[in-house]
Enzyme design. Structure first.
Site, short mmCIF file in Angstrom:
data_model
loop_
_atom_site.label_atom_id
_atom_site.label_comp_id
_atom_site.label_asym_id
_atom_site.label_seq_id
_atom_site.Cartn_x
_atom_site.Cartn_y
_atom_site.Cartn_z
N ASP A 27 0.87 -1.18 0.00
CA ASP A 27 0.00 0.00 0.00
C ASP A 27 0.90 1.23 0.00
O ASP A 27 2.10 1.12 0.28
CB ASP A 27 -0.89 -0.01 1.26
N SER A 28 0.32 2.38 -0.26
CA SER A 28 1.08 3.62 -0.19
C SER A 28 1.53 3.91 1.24
O SER A 28 2.41 4.73 1.44
CB SER A 28 0.22 4.77 -0.71
N TYR A 59 -0.42 8.57 -2.41
CA TYR A 59 -0.44 8.30 -3.85
C TYR A 59 -1.64 9.02 -4.51
O TYR A 59 -1.63 9.26 -5.71
CB TYR A 59 -0.59 6.80 -4.12
N GLY A 60 -2.65 9.29 -3.71
CA GLY A 60 -3.93 9.83 -4.24
C GLY A 60 -3.79 10.99 -5.20
O GLY A 60 -4.40 10.99 -6.27
N CYS A 90 -3.78 -0.99 -2.11
CA CYS A 90 -4.05 0.44 -2.30
C CYS A 90 -4.98 0.64 -3.49
O CYS A 90 -4.71 0.14 -4.58
CB CYS A 90 -2.71 1.13 -2.55
N THR A 92 -5.61 3.46 -5.10
CA THR A 92 -5.02 4.32 -6.13
C THR A 92 -4.02 3.53 -6.96
O THR A 92 -3.99 3.65 -8.19
CB THR A 92 -4.33 5.54 -5.46
N GLU A 169 -5.33 9.46 9.48
CA GLU A 169 -3.94 9.36 9.94
C GLU A 169 -3.78 10.07 11.29
O GLU A 169 -2.97 9.69 12.11
CB GLU A 169 -3.00 10.01 8.91
N CYS A 200 -11.11 3.45 -0.71
CA CYS A 200 -9.81 3.92 -0.24
C CYS A 200 -9.51 3.16 1.04
O CYS A 200 -10.42 2.93 1.86
CB CYS A 200 -9.87 5.43 0.05
N HIS A 202 -8.29 3.94 3.76
CA HIS A 202 -8.52 4.60 5.04
C HIS A 202 -9.99 4.70 5.44
O HIS A 202 -10.31 4.85 6.61
CB HIS A 202 -7.94 6.02 5.00
N1 DGL Z 1 -3.89 3.93 0.02
C1 DGL Z 1 -4.56 5.00 -0.72
C2 DGL Z 1 -5.79 4.42 -1.41
O1 DGL Z 1 -6.35 3.40 -1.03
C3 DGL Z 1 -4.96 6.15 0.19
C4 DGL Z 1 -3.79 6.96 0.68
C5 DGL Z 1 -3.02 7.63 -0.43
O2 DGL Z 1 -3.50 8.61 -1.02
O3 DGL Z 1 -1.92 7.17 -0.73
O4 DGL Z 1 -6.21 4.97 -2.40
#
Ligand code: DGL
Length: 282
Positions: A27-28, A59-60, A90, A92, A169, A200, A202
């Site tokens: 994941d990011s 990464y978004g 992730c 994204t 976060e 997403c 989160h």
């Molecule tokens: N892990 C990213 C997602 O699921 C969210 C956090 C990011 O923007 O990197 O899209």
């Protein structure tokens, strides 16, 4: 193909064919631990190597080219660690990089968008489905394509909700500020959808506030559960399941300081993390 390449390809296939190899998950950052949590629950015998790219999160807002480059680097690293499959936890990275990774790597690669879309298509009764995610995920159109492939008559409404990531976060899961932001993004969806995809990593942690905002009757789809089920099915189909019930090994790797990973990560994982390795890529 020269001999050396053939030999290394052969070694690669041999190690993948070994069911005792770990599953790679990336994941990011920390959010993908919600997928690890579900993998641990559904596949309790499987070992896992998790890579969280905490040095380069988020990464978004980044371009597809950049997200593809990061995803390729991480998948190469996981492949070199001998994983038998890779789960792109992730959204994204799945949206931008999944087709490239599947083309370039000779490994089963599972993303989060197809499983989440399938679950949404199954859950909806009216066909009115909402999808929320980062700017990158929403602008890629990946969820719209995947849901339409499952349910061509679906009426899909999408919204980017970038501020949800820093709120989670920060641990602000149920504060007034979070409710205000949720209302700003999602107030207009109340009454317009019967199913909402939390697209997403989160967002599952904001389930309560999101549910209050869109209406409690709206089904919230958390793709972690469905992604773990798809991973199980893929391993089964390819004869890559861990056969015996030996103690699974879990490795957690972050590309930046491990303190934040340890502190916030437990909330995503739902249990304590003993140690985090640090490794910089790129
Ligand atoms: N892990 C990213 C997602 O699921 C969210 C956090 C990011 O923007 O990197 O899209």
């Amino acid at each position: 193909m020269v001999r050396g390449e053939l030999e290394s390809r052969g070694a690669d296939i041999e190690s993948r064919a070994n069911g005792s190899a770990p599953i790679g998950v990336f994941d990011s950052g920390i959010g993908g631990l919600t997928v690890v949590r579900e993998l641990m629950r559904q596949l309790p015998n499987e070992s896992i190597i998790y890579f969280g790219d905490t040095a380069r999160v988020p990464y978004g807002p980044k371009s597809p080219e950049t997200v593809i480059r990061y995803s390729r680097e991480i998948t190469s690293f996981l492949r070199d660690q001998g994983v038998k499959a890779v789960v792109v936890a992730c959204n994204t990275a799945t949206a931008h990089a999944l087709p490239t990774l599947r083309q370039e790597f000779d490994l089963p690669i599972i993303g989060v968008i197809e499983p989440g879309s399938r679950a949404a298509a199954r859950a909806t009764r009216s066909g009115d489905i909402g999808v929320i995610g980062t700017y990158g995920t929403i602008s890629s159109g990946a969820y719209e394509r995947a849901i339409a492939a499952e349910l061509p008559t679906a009426n899909i409404t999408v919204r980017a909700c970038p501020l949800f990531v820093p709120l989670v976060e920060e641990g602000w899961l149920e504060t007034d500020a979070t409710r205000l932001v949720a209302h700003e993004y999602l107030g207009g969806l109340a009454g317009a959808i019967d199913t909402l995809v939390l697209g997403c990593t989160h967002y599952p942690l904001l389930k309560r506030v999101i549910g209050e905002t869109v209406g409690r009757s709206v089904r919230l789809i958390d793709s972690a559960e469905e992604t773990a089920a798809e991973t199980a099915a893929t391993l089964r189909a390819q004869g890559l399941e861990q056969g015996d019930a030996s103690e699974p090994q879990y490795r957690f790797i972050a590309s930046d300081l491990p303190e934040q990973f340890l502190r916030v990560g437990q909330r995503f994982l739902g249990q304590a993390i003993d140690s985090v390795e640090t490794l910089t890529l790129g």
